[in-house]
Design an enzyme around this catalytic site. Sequence first.
Site, mmCIF file in Angstrom:
data_model
loop_
_atom_site.group_PDB
_atom_site.id
_atom_site.type_symbol
_atom_site.label_atom_id
_atom_site.label_comp_id
_atom_site.label_asym_id
_atom_site.label_seq_id
_atom_site.Cartn_x
_atom_site.Cartn_y
_atom_site.Cartn_z
ATOM 1 N N ARG A 294 0.873 -1.179 0.000
ATOM 2 C CA ARG A 294 0.000 0.000 0.000
ATOM 3 C C ARG A 294 0.904 1.220 0.000
ATOM 4 N NH1 ARG A 294 -5.267 1.668 1.953
ATOM 5 N NH2 ARG A 294 -5.229 3.778 2.769
ATOM 6 N N HIS B 261 -7.244 0.976 -6.527
ATOM 7 C CA HIS B 261 -7.540 0.419 -5.200
ATOM 8 C C HIS B 261 -8.456 -0.798 -5.388
ATOM 9 C CE1 HIS B 261 -7.825 0.108 -1.011
ATOM 10 N NE2 HIS B 261 -8.535 1.174 -0.702
ATOM 11 N N GLN C 278 -10.689 -2.604 -2.559
ATOM 12 C CA GLN C 278 -11.873 -1.848 -2.139
ATOM 13 C C GLN C 278 -13.052 -2.151 -3.053
ATOM 14 O OE1 GLN C 278 -12.431 0.496 0.577
ATOM 15 N NE2 GLN C 278 -14.495 0.059 -0.141
ATOM 16 N N ASP D 249 -16.241 9.724 -2.109
ATOM 17 C CA ASP D 249 -14.941 9.528 -1.468
ATOM 18 C C ASP D 249 -14.429 10.910 -1.071
ATOM 19 O OD1 ASP D 249 -12.522 8.434 -0.638
ATOM 20 O OD2 ASP D 249 -11.681 8.289 -2.654
ATOM 21 N N CYS E 4 -16.050 4.752 0.840
ATOM 22 C CA CYS E 4 -14.951 3.809 1.123
ATOM 23 C C CYS E 4 -14.211 4.144 2.416
ATOM 24 C CB CYS E 4 -13.982 3.750 -0.046
ATOM 25 S SG CYS E 4 -13.348 5.348 -0.576
ATOM 26 N N ARG F 81 -14.239 -5.409 3.399
ATOM 27 C CA ARG F 81 -12.829 -5.358 2.997
ATOM 28 C C ARG F 81 -12.106 -6.616 3.477
ATOM 29 N NH1 ARG F 81 -10.032 -0.915 2.281
ATOM 30 N NH2 ARG F 81 -8.582 -2.352 1.281
#
Length: 314
Positions: free
Chosen positions: A108, A135, A138, A230, A271, A299
């Site tokens: 990440r 991502h 997600q 987001d 998210c 997740r």
Amino acid sequence: MAANLKGRNFITLKDFTPEEIGYLLDLAAELKAKKKQGITGNSLKGKNIALIFEKPSTRTRCAFTVGCVDEGGHPEYLGEHDIQLGHKESVKDTARVLGRMFDGIEFRGFKHATVEELAEYAGVPVWNGLTDDYHPTQILADLLTMREHLGELKGLNFVFVGDGRNNMANSLMIGMSKMGVNCVILAPKALWPKEELVALCRSYAQESGAVLNVTDQISDVKDMDVVYTDVWCSMGEEDKAAERLALLKDYQVNDGLLKKVGSSRGIVMHCLPAVKGNEITEEVFERYADVIFDEAENRMHTIKAVMVATLGNQ
């Protein structure tokens, strides 16, 4: 359907067919149901997982850690000051070292090229926990959440509201268009996704029977089943906060926007983390909190599915 994903990297959903994505969602749902019954597995028994984090994280770190332990593996957290990745040692050399000591590697961080280079040289499965461009874990959680709350994915109407060129908008376009979900990116023109990616996702949509549109007009968006937002400033872009606020103030997910774009059965997704009062109001967030925190929990189940499918002994 079963799919053989053993040994595969998980870098972007571009690399996976709709059938393979569907398999990961089915596996995640199965693992989630077992977890609710107190049943965990041992498919990662004897496996050591490196968790590389250039960017701090709540959901991604916890999801990989718990998912790994649930399946009998050992997760090892490697923060930005714990290893020499890209500083005193090249990414290529770090990948070859970690690949000899670990059975799987999560990354990440910032540059998407870093996770691609890790995957090229590690010799073990590498999973993208977030980069500046994509991502993908997600999106699996989002798709599972949509399926749980709305049923069949194909034919749903989805709109992402906000910064249309961030990693979430990029990844959502890929995931939705591959899975037959009609997708709208609602954003000011200055924050539209790259045309090259839009064209690629339109080709996915054509194959799945979906439609992908990009617009800056709220009036173009009707009868949405899912309204998704987001943060307006991604991690590392804090210096652009004032500029983003000015560009996006009319794109807040509030009751007025929902009335214009929503349908009677629609849900709102985020998210996380959320900056309430910017991209979403406190009232709307709390009204859909059950969905949003299902999404956060998912997740873990979807990340567990990725590890089990690509590395696990099944």
